[in-house]
Write a protein that holds these residues in place. Structure first.
Motif: not given
Length: 421
Positions: A361, A364, A370, A373, A382
């Motif tokens: 994390i 990114y 958020e 993520l 991802f």
């Protein structure tokens, strides 16, 4: 103004399509768009209608393009949980010199891998993911990195995720008109790449993809998958149970699961839930505890089957025999979002269980929401990017947070071994 250099990642699930757009900037990877839409054209784990799937893809891309404000052009990476795939161990050797030993370099390792792919890839199969489990120097010495060591012969044991080339062709055909050329991966493996750290994969960990059509269990050890099992009971059966017991539609059952569902029925406040009957008009009521009992019963069945895989891993691998799998269990996929699902898993598997968000994390960032993520539903999207950048040599994901120019733990260990040998 930051440079526009996006990677567009799409995960084709049996229930939904997920997409993210990540722009590579100097200060990190910015998630500039994300979307989830309902899958069409996929039935019982396979693509049945390419036109319908294309329609879903177009809706997803329209959503992403609306967020970025431009037509999406860049590197496309795609994963799918449809079709057949399996884990296979393969050993390959290569003679470096008939005379004196020579210094092993990166080119030798690449040639060894290329020879493997040339032998494995054929008319009926294709390699989606490849891991190096260990190298063997002169048929006697096992090492994890033979570069800068002297050898006459170098061998390696690879773990490969092998898929059906016919299915790959269908996915390629279904997406080419919409996105053009793309790199393709297997969704559960991409999920593991996103939610597991290198340390977990080295020491041993079990990853569970709680998907819509199937539950996929992957065990990692020494950085590579050593077991991959598809369990034919999954979230689809949970939804069917809700629909059958409450006498409602599949659509309404799925809505009840997503909005009101809880994986356990104890220690929750009783509350009435209103829903529509099969005719879509008649209003019915149930209570939250009854809904939770329906969900709990099927999830127990899922994890009971997973427990057999866990026990087989403990029996098979010496490293797990004393204390079990060190990294425990990590859940991802849409089913991992069911509240208190970790309670059910931990109760049956008798080991630590967590829901897997993006492990990298710190690499990114996103301006809004958020939660994207760490949402397990986006894990494969991802993971596609991580797999692609690793294969292209664009970025080395370590799983350890760096500060300044300091080396990560894994890099320090690798450096030490190079010096010793």
């Amino acid at each position: 103004m930051s440079k526009w250099n996006p990677i567009i990642s799409i995960d084709i699930g049996n229930d939904t399509l997920k997409g993210i757009v990540v722009n590579n900037r100097q200060d990190g990877k910015e998630v500039v768009a994300y979307s989830v839409v309902k899958s069409r054209g996929i039935e019982l784990g396979d693509i049945k209608d390419v036109v319908a799937l294309n329609d879903s893809m177009n809706v997803l891309l329209d959503n992403l393009e609306e967020q970025v404000g431009k037509v999406l052009k860049g590197d496309f990476v795609v994963s799918s949980s449809c079709g057949n795939y399996e884990l296979k161990d393969v050993k390959r050797e290569m003679i470096l010199s008939e005379d004196d030993a020579i210094l092993v370099n990166e080119r030798h390792l690449e040639d060894l891998k290329s020879n493997l792919l040339a032998d494995i890839v054929g008319d009926n199969n294709i390699v989606f993911h490849i891991y190096t489990k260990r190298y063997i120097i002169d048929e006697r010495k096992i090492v994890f990195n033979p570069v800068d060591m002297y050898a006459s012969k170098v061998g390696a044991v690879f773990s490969i995720i092998l898929g059906d080339s016919i299915h790959r062709s269908i996915v390629d055909y279904a997406t080419r008109e919409t996105i053009g050329d793309a790199e393709y991966y297997i969704s559960p493996v991409s999920e593991a790449e996103a939610v597991l750290t290198n340390m977990e994969k080295d020491r041993g960990v079990m990853h569970i993809d709680l998907g819509h059509f199937s539950t996929v269990v992957t065990v990692f050890l020494n950085g590579a998958p050593v077991m991959l099992v598809r369990v034919p009971v999954a979230i689809r059966q949970v939804i069917l149970d809700i629909a059958r017991v409450l006498r409602t539609s599949i659509y309404e059952a799925e809505r009840l699961l997503k909005i009101h569902g809880i994986a356990v029925f104890n220690s929750i406040e009783p509350a009435l839930i209103e829903y529509k009957a099969l005719d879509g008009r008649t209003s019915l009521e149930t209570d939250k505890i009854r809904l939770a009992r329906i969900i709990h019963a099927r999830l127990r069945e899922v994890f009971m089957k997973v427990r057999r895989v866990y026990r087989e891993a403990v029996i098979t691998f010496e490293e797990f025999k004393d204390l079990g799998i060190p990294g425990g269990v990590v859940l991802s996929g849409g089913g991992a979002n069911i509240p208190r699902v970790t309670d059910v898993a931990a109760d049956i598997l008798k080991c630590p269980v967590r829901v897997g968000g993006l492990a990298f994390i710190e690499d990114y960032f996103i301006e809004e929401n958020e939660n994207v993520l760490v949402d397990p539903i986006f894990a494969a999207a991802f993971g596609n990017i991580i797999s692609y950048e690793k294969s292209e040599g664009k970025l080395q994901y370590t799983g350890y947070k760096k500060t300044g120019n300091s080396l990560s733990l894994s890099e320090k260990i690798a450096s030490l071994f190079r010096k010793l040998f």
